[in-house]
Design an enzyme around this catalytic site. Sequence first.
Site, PDB file in Angstrom:
ATOM      1  N   GLY A  14       0.750  -1.252   0.000  1.00  0.00           N
ATOM      2  CA  GLY A  14       0.000   0.000   0.000  1.00  0.00           C
ATOM      3  C   GLY A  14       0.778   1.298   0.000  1.00  0.00           C
ATOM      4  O   GLY A  14       0.216   2.347   0.322  1.00  0.00           O
ATOM      5  N   ILE A  21       1.276   7.334   4.636  1.00  0.00           N
ATOM      6  CA  ILE A  21       1.587   6.685   5.914  1.00  0.00           C
ATOM      7  C   ILE A  21       2.423   5.417   5.708  1.00  0.00           C
ATOM      8  O   ILE A  21       3.368   5.167   6.453  1.00  0.00           O
ATOM      9  CB  ILE A  21       0.274   6.391   6.681  1.00  0.00           C
ATOM     10  CG1 ILE A  21      -0.319   7.726   7.192  1.00  0.00           C
ATOM     11  CG2 ILE A  21       0.511   5.431   7.842  1.00  0.00           C
ATOM     12  CD1 ILE A  21      -1.643   7.595   7.909  1.00  0.00           C
ATOM     13  N   VAL A  66      -5.215  -6.942  -3.914  1.00  0.00           N
ATOM     14  CA  VAL A  66      -5.527  -7.709  -2.695  1.00  0.00           C
ATOM     15  C   VAL A  66      -6.902  -8.380  -2.712  1.00  0.00           C
ATOM     16  O   VAL A  66      -7.218  -9.146  -1.809  1.00  0.00           O
ATOM     17  CB  VAL A  66      -5.369  -6.862  -1.402  1.00  0.00           C
ATOM     18  CG1 VAL A  66      -3.943  -6.406  -1.214  1.00  0.00           C
ATOM     19  CG2 VAL A  66      -6.352  -5.694  -1.382  1.00  0.00           C
ATOM     20  N   TYR A 156     -17.168   9.692   6.263  1.00  0.00           N
ATOM     21  CA  TYR A 156     -16.312   8.503   6.245  1.00  0.00           C
ATOM     22  C   TYR A 156     -17.136   7.266   5.839  1.00  0.00           C
ATOM     23  O   TYR A 156     -16.628   6.315   5.253  1.00  0.00           O
ATOM     24  CB  TYR A 156     -15.619   8.308   7.594  1.00  0.00           C
ATOM     25  CG  TYR A 156     -14.369   7.452   7.495  1.00  0.00           C
ATOM     26  CD1 TYR A 156     -13.333   7.794   6.630  1.00  0.00           C
ATOM     27  CD2 TYR A 156     -14.220   6.305   8.267  1.00  0.00           C
ATOM     28  CE1 TYR A 156     -12.190   7.025   6.526  1.00  0.00           C
ATOM     29  CE2 TYR A 156     -13.068   5.522   8.176  1.00  0.00           C
ATOM     30  CZ  TYR A 156     -12.068   5.887   7.306  1.00  0.00           C
ATOM     31  OH  TYR A 156     -10.933   5.116   7.206  1.00  0.00           O
ATOM     32  N   LYS A 163     -13.430  -0.147   8.542  1.00  0.00           N
ATOM     33  CA  LYS A 163     -12.413  -0.077   9.605  1.00  0.00           C
ATOM     34  C   LYS A 163     -12.886  -0.797  10.877  1.00  0.00           C
ATOM     35  O   LYS A 163     -12.073  -1.395  11.585  1.00  0.00           O
ATOM     36  CB  LYS A 163     -12.042   1.381   9.923  1.00  0.00           C
ATOM     37  CG  LYS A 163     -11.296   2.112   8.798  1.00  0.00           C
ATOM     38  CD  LYS A 163     -10.017   1.412   8.352  1.00  0.00           C
ATOM     39  CE  LYS A 163      -9.180   2.301   7.434  1.00  0.00           C
ATOM     40  NZ  LYS A 163      -8.035   1.582   6.827  1.00  0.00           N
ATOM     41  N   LYS A 193      -2.537  14.755   5.769  1.00  0.00           N
ATOM     42  CA  LYS A 193      -2.829  15.192   4.392  1.00  0.00           C
ATOM     43  C   LYS A 193      -2.097  14.312   3.387  1.00  0.00           C
ATOM     44  O   LYS A 193      -1.021  14.629   2.921  1.00  0.00           O
ATOM     45  CB  LYS A 193      -2.445  16.668   4.226  1.00  0.00           C
ATOM     46  CG  LYS A 193      -3.410  17.588   4.946  1.00  0.00           C
ATOM     47  CD  LYS A 193      -3.099  19.055   4.755  1.00  0.00           C
ATOM     48  CE  LYS A 193      -4.133  19.890   5.507  1.00  0.00           C
ATOM     49  NZ  LYS A 193      -3.782  21.312   5.578  1.00  0.00           N
ATOM     50  N   LEU A 195      -2.545  11.230  -0.013  1.00  0.00           N
ATOM     51  CA  LEU A 195      -3.339  10.970  -1.219  1.00  0.00           C
ATOM     52  C   LEU A 195      -4.717  10.420  -0.843  1.00  0.00           C
ATOM     53  O   LEU A 195      -5.723  10.755  -1.461  1.00  0.00           O
ATOM     54  CB  LEU A 195      -2.576   9.958  -2.097  1.00  0.00           C
ATOM     55  CG  LEU A 195      -3.096   9.715  -3.506  1.00  0.00           C
ATOM     56  CD1 LEU A 195      -2.988  10.982  -4.349  1.00  0.00           C
ATOM     57  CD2 LEU A 195      -2.331   8.587  -4.165  1.00  0.00           C
ATOM     58  N   ALA A 196      -4.752   9.590   0.204  1.00  0.00           N
ATOM     59  CA  ALA A 196      -6.015   8.966   0.635  1.00  0.00           C
ATOM     60  C   ALA A 196      -7.008   9.996   1.175  1.00  0.00           C
ATOM     61  O   ALA A 196      -8.196   9.723   1.289  1.00  0.00           O
ATOM     62  CB  ALA A 196      -5.744   7.903   1.702  1.00  0.00           C
TER      63      ALA A 196
END
Length: 279
Positions: A14, A21, A66, A156, A163, A193, A195-196
């Site tokens: 990822g 991250i 995945v 979200y 999640k 901040k 890309l996601a």
Amino acid sequence: MSQLMSGKKGIVFGVSNKRGIAHAIAEKLHEHGAEIAFTYAGEIMKDRVTPIAEEMGSKLIMPCDVTSDDEIKAVFKEFKRIYGRLDFVIHAVAFANKEDLGGQFYNQTKEGWDLALGVSAYSLIPITREARPLMTEGGSIVTLSYLGGERYVPNYNIMGVAKAALECTVRYLAAELGREGIRVNALSAGPVKTLAAKGISGFDILYKITEARSPMKRNITLDEVGNSGLYLASHLSSGVTGETHHVDCGYHAISTVKADAKIVGVDVEADEAAANQDI
Ligand code: IMJ
């Protein structure tokens, strides 16, 4: 630099670019001596991930959708051939249709639900299944989560459900694999901040609110998420499993009472001052 991860080998799923991250965690692991394999989803990501992986001296850069158990199997087969043993896995994959990250949640489609939960939550299971036989000396599996899986966070939406499923999956996998010395944890990062988060409606507001309201009165840095990822992936967290570890300047620990007080017309500051007088 310490060699905390010297002789340790792992896979990061990822990485998308240098501001994400997954990259922040991979960089810390690499700095501390780990050998890292990388996977990417699709040709666009291939061009982004390859130079990053090469910079870290990676011997394995492979495509991995995945949602395909076969592609996951192929990655671990190749990892075994090149590296032999596996010590850690960083699972930093999530995806939902853009139209499902906003709007009315009651309009959520089954297809969008299946996609988001398949990519973002279920994938941890086949990845863990394939990682297990290679983790012959124990290991650490770290996935990424967000507060929206525990609470309602505007927009979200389906990712919150994904999640929640992911964090629960972490607990079940941790319970089964603990006896084998394999730990499974989630790192729940505050807003960054990346890309996601790009183009997500309401993200900028949430970012500012965290700064104003979090106990530490600021947002987290990528460096901090990297260090926490390193902790969870390394033996420093050897007694920790099944955990959702918040790296969010304490935001998860507070209520919104002070912010909500205005709505009901209460002056919290004055109230607090009066209470302190009593003491
Ligand atoms: C995402 C949506 C709504 C609110 C959000 C986020 N807040 C934060 C995020 C407040 C911090 C970022 N986040 C934690 C995510 O897990 C993002 C996942 C994501 C992002 C996209 C964007 C582009 C796309 N699909 C996506 N799928 C998942 O097409």
